[in-house]
Design an enzyme around this catalytic site. Structure first.
Site, PDB file in Angstrom:
ATOM      1  N   SER A   8       0.840  -1.202   0.000  1.00 10.88           N
ATOM      2  CA  SER A   8       0.000   0.000   0.000  1.00 10.88           C
ATOM      3  C   SER A   8       0.869   1.243   0.000  1.00 10.88           C
ATOM      4  O   SER A   8       1.639   1.498   0.932  1.00 10.88           O
ATOM      5  CB  SER A   8      -0.898   0.008   1.236  1.00 10.88           C
ATOM      6  OG  SER A   8      -1.392   1.322   1.426  1.00 10.88           O
ATOM      7  N   HIS A  33      -0.993  -1.314  -4.416  1.00 16.31           N
ATOM      8  CA  HIS A  33      -2.277  -0.927  -3.823  1.00 16.31           C
ATOM      9  C   HIS A  33      -2.348   0.594  -3.671  1.00 16.31           C
ATOM     10  O   HIS A  33      -1.520   1.211  -2.996  1.00 16.31           O
ATOM     11  CB  HIS A  33      -2.393  -1.619  -2.463  1.00 16.31           C
ATOM     12  CG  HIS A  33      -3.723  -1.502  -1.804  1.00 16.31           C
ATOM     13  ND1 HIS A  33      -4.791  -2.306  -2.136  1.00 16.31           N
ATOM     14  CD2 HIS A  33      -4.155  -0.688  -0.814  1.00 16.31           C
ATOM     15  CE1 HIS A  33      -5.832  -1.990  -1.365  1.00 16.31           C
ATOM     16  NE2 HIS A  33      -5.473  -1.009  -0.556  1.00 16.31           N
ATOM     17  N   ASP A  35      -4.520   3.672  -2.407  1.00 18.08           N
ATOM     18  CA  ASP A  35      -5.624   4.014  -1.504  1.00 18.08           C
ATOM     19  C   ASP A  35      -6.171   5.395  -1.829  1.00 18.08           C
ATOM     20  O   ASP A  35      -5.506   6.403  -1.589  1.00 18.08           O
ATOM     21  CB  ASP A  35      -5.128   3.981  -0.053  1.00 18.08           C
ATOM     22  CG  ASP A  35      -4.942   2.556   0.438  1.00 18.08           C
ATOM     23  OD1 ASP A  35      -5.926   1.796   0.417  1.00 18.08           O
ATOM     24  OD2 ASP A  35      -3.806   2.203   0.818  1.00 18.08           O
ATOM     25  N   MET A  37      -8.785   8.196  -0.944  1.00 17.78           N
ATOM     26  CA  MET A  37      -9.630   8.622   0.184  1.00 17.78           C
ATOM     27  C   MET A  37     -10.127  10.041  -0.062  1.00 17.78           C
ATOM     28  O   MET A  37      -9.368  10.896  -0.528  1.00 17.78           O
ATOM     29  CB  MET A  37      -8.812   8.612   1.472  1.00 17.78           C
ATOM     30  CG  MET A  37      -8.183   7.267   1.781  1.00 17.78           C
ATOM     31  SD  MET A  37      -7.355   7.341   3.375  1.00 17.78           S
ATOM     32  CE  MET A  37      -6.585   5.715   3.414  1.00 17.78           C
ATOM     33  N   HIS A  66      -8.098   0.984  -4.529  1.00  9.01           N
ATOM     34  CA  HIS A  66      -9.063   0.817  -3.436  1.00  9.01           C
ATOM     35  C   HIS A  66      -9.745   2.159  -3.206  1.00  9.01           C
ATOM     36  O   HIS A  66      -9.151   3.084  -2.666  1.00  9.01           O
ATOM     37  CB  HIS A  66      -8.276   0.345  -2.194  1.00  9.01           C
ATOM     38  CG  HIS A  66      -9.083   0.226  -0.949  1.00  9.01           C
ATOM     39  ND1 HIS A  66      -8.500   0.080   0.300  1.00  9.01           N
ATOM     40  CD2 HIS A  66     -10.426   0.227  -0.730  1.00  9.01           C
ATOM     41  CE1 HIS A  66      -9.449  -0.010   1.224  1.00  9.01           C
ATOM     42  NE2 HIS A  66     -10.614   0.092   0.632  1.00  9.01           N
ATOM     43  N   MET A  68     -11.938   4.485  -1.313  1.00 12.01           N
ATOM     44  CA  MET A  68     -12.598   4.763  -0.031  1.00 12.01           C
ATOM     45  C   MET A  68     -13.272   6.109  -0.178  1.00 12.01           C
ATOM     46  O   MET A  68     -12.846   7.116   0.405  1.00 12.01           O
ATOM     47  CB  MET A  68     -11.557   4.755   1.104  1.00 12.01           C
ATOM     48  CG  MET A  68     -11.123   3.357   1.498  1.00 12.01           C
ATOM     49  SD  MET A  68      -9.578   3.358   2.414  1.00 12.01           S
ATOM     50  CE  MET A  68      -8.438   3.418   1.031  1.00 12.01           C
ATOM     51  N   MET A 137     -11.601  -5.533   4.904  1.00 13.77           N
ATOM     52  CA  MET A 137     -10.804  -4.635   5.748  1.00 13.77           C
ATOM     53  C   MET A 137     -10.587  -5.301   7.099  1.00 13.77           C
ATOM     54  O   MET A 137     -11.539  -5.779   7.723  1.00 13.77           O
ATOM     55  CB  MET A 137     -11.529  -3.308   5.972  1.00 13.77           C
ATOM     56  CG  MET A 137     -11.706  -2.429   4.753  1.00 13.77           C
ATOM     57  SD  MET A 137     -10.190  -2.083   3.843  1.00 13.77           S
ATOM     58  CE  MET A 137      -9.165  -1.278   5.081  1.00 13.77           C
ATOM     59  N   GLY A 142      -8.831   4.327   6.566  1.00 18.74           N
ATOM     60  CA  GLY A 142      -8.500   5.741   6.716  1.00 18.74           C
ATOM     61  C   GLY A 142      -7.019   5.995   6.960  1.00 18.74           C
ATOM     62  O   GLY A 142      -6.497   7.013   6.527  1.00 18.74           O
ATOM     63  N   PHE A 143      -6.364   5.071   7.634  1.00 17.53           N
ATOM     64  CA  PHE A 143      -4.971   5.312   8.003  1.00 17.53           C
ATOM     65  C   PHE A 143      -4.140   4.036   7.921  1.00 17.53           C
ATOM     66  O   PHE A 143      -4.666   2.946   8.121  1.00 17.53           O
ATOM     67  CB  PHE A 143      -4.892   5.864   9.436  1.00 17.53           C
ATOM     68  CG  PHE A 143      -5.728   7.104   9.613  1.00 17.53           C
ATOM     69  CD1 PHE A 143      -5.229   8.355   9.242  1.00 17.53           C
ATOM     70  CD2 PHE A 143      -7.025   7.023  10.110  1.00 17.53           C
ATOM     71  CE1 PHE A 143      -6.018   9.492   9.363  1.00 17.53           C
ATOM     72  CE2 PHE A 143      -7.812   8.152  10.230  1.00 17.53           C
ATOM     73  CZ  PHE A 143      -7.316   9.384   9.862  1.00 17.53           C
ATOM     74  N   GLY A 144      -2.853   4.230   7.693  1.00 19.35           N
ATOM     75  CA  GLY A 144      -1.929   3.099   7.738  1.00 19.35           C
ATOM     76  C   GLY A 144      -1.474   2.872   9.172  1.00 19.35           C
ATOM     77  O   GLY A 144      -1.726   3.686  10.067  1.00 19.35           O
ATOM     78  N   GLY A 145      -0.811   1.756   9.390  1.00 17.13           N
ATOM     79  CA  GLY A 145      -0.167   1.506  10.677  1.00 17.13           C
ATOM     80  C   GLY A 145      -1.088   1.160  11.837  1.00 17.13           C
ATOM     81  O   GLY A 145      -0.685   1.253  12.993  1.00 17.13           O
ATOM     82  N   ASP A 172      -6.777  -6.249   4.014  1.00 16.38           N
ATOM     83  CA  ASP A 172      -6.119  -4.942   4.088  1.00 16.38           C
ATOM     84  C   ASP A 172      -6.184  -4.382   5.501  1.00 16.38           C
ATOM     85  O   ASP A 172      -7.267  -4.107   6.008  1.00 16.38           O
ATOM     86  CB  ASP A 172      -6.844  -4.009   3.095  1.00 16.38           C
ATOM     87  CG  ASP A 172      -6.209  -2.643   2.969  1.00 16.38           C
ATOM     88  OD1 ASP A 172      -5.154  -2.398   3.576  1.00 16.38           O
ATOM     89  OD2 ASP A 172      -6.786  -1.814   2.221  1.00 16.38           O
ATOM     90  N   GLY A 173      -5.004  -4.195   6.108  1.00 11.77           N
ATOM     91  CA  GLY A 173      -4.915  -3.511   7.395  1.00 11.77           C
ATOM     92  C   GLY A 173      -4.211  -4.325   8.458  1.00 11.77           C
ATOM     93  O   GLY A 173      -4.640  -5.427   8.780  1.00 11.77           O
ATOM     94  N   GLY A 174      -3.110  -3.796   8.952  1.00 13.35           N
ATOM     95  CA  GLY A 174      -2.400  -4.433  10.055  1.00 13.35           C
ATOM     96  C   GLY A 174      -1.719  -5.736   9.682  1.00 13.35           C
ATOM     97  O   GLY A 174      -1.511  -6.598  10.538  1.00 13.35           O
ATOM     98  N   GLY A 194       1.099  -1.926   4.066  1.00 16.43           N
ATOM     99  CA  GLY A 194       1.663  -0.584   3.929  1.00 16.43           C
ATOM    100  C   GLY A 194       2.858  -0.400   4.841  1.00 16.43           C
ATOM    101  O   GLY A 194       4.012  -0.499   4.415  1.00 16.43           O
TER     102      GLY A 194
END
Ligand code: DX5
Ligand code: ZN
Length: 215
Positions: A8, A33, A35, A37, A66, A68, A137, A142-145, A172-174, A194
């Site tokens: 990402s 990827h 993102d 937004m 993606h 959003m 998801m 909304g945010f990385g990390g 996607d995420g974490g 990401g």
């Protein structure tokens, strides 16, 4: 199934966007990827079709876009014209998801739907047969990390059963080496990552670690 990694760009150095894309592709990324937004559907703003179009001019990698954004019907065409290879949009943001899936596919692009962590997989009941991919998801978008939400694992298994073994199931995420192993075990085959990739000292090592996490 072959495990694919889609880094990402949200966590990359945007001042060197072209170079970052080249570096992850060289390191084994299967797709990239992107993102998108809008500050409405999610509380953050990134980039739109013009930036995607300039990325397209400088790389041949598959662009995994993606969305959003609220009202994805209104913008999907612009992202396809800008060079998206696959577009995923949120079911929570779309009134007529089947119509949008066909529209995207008719334009020669792959289409997928995304579910937020709080959206039940029942939403896919009448869509699963039509999509090229499902994106689940594993954080609130909304945010990385952010940290992986473990309840996603059961949902992955349920959605894999709905999709069969041919189609892509992306998460996607974490995602890191530990959660990658868990999501692969549950049935995911496309890993978005990401922070894990872009904060790693070696993109090559990061991507290889994710691809082999389930072994
Ligand atoms: C979150 C985005 C993700 C994000 C993932 O809203 O959709 O693609 O970049 O970031 P990590 O892998 O850092 O959780
Ligand atoms: Zn994403």
């Amino acid at each position: 199934m072959k495990i694919k990694v889609s880094p990402s760009l949200l966590s990359c150095d945007f001042s060197r966007l072209g170079e970052e894309i080249q570096n992850v592709v060289k390191a084994g990324a299967d797709m990239v990827h992107c993102d998108v937004m809008d500050g409405h559907f999610v509380p953050n703003i990134t980039f739109g079709p013009p930036v995607l179009a300039s990325m397209r001019r400088h790389c041949e990698a598959l662009l995994d876009v993606h969305l959003m954004i609220t009202d994805p019907e209104r913008y999907a065409e612009d992202f396809i014209n800008a060079g998206a290879d696959i577009i995923t949009f949120h079911v929570e943001a779309c009134r007529h998801p089947l119509r949008l899936i066909s529209k995207i596919q008719d334009m020669g692009c792959k289409a997928g739907v995304v579910l937020n962590p709080g959206t039940p997989e029942d939403e896919l009941e009448y869509l699963a047969g039509a999509v090229d991919m499902v994106l689940l998801m594993s954080v609130n978008p909304g945010f990385g990390g952010q940290s992986f939400i473990p309840e996603t694992l059961q949902k992955i298994a349920n959605v894999r059963a709905m999709l069969g073994d041919e189609r892509d199931l992306e998460v996607d995420g974490g995602i890191d080496e530990r959660t990658a192993a868990q999501v692969i075990q549950a049935g995911a085959n496309v890993l978005v990552a990401g922070a894990y990739v872009f904060r790693h000292h070696s993109y090559l090592e990061a991507i290889e670690t994710l691809k082999t996490a389930g072994e």
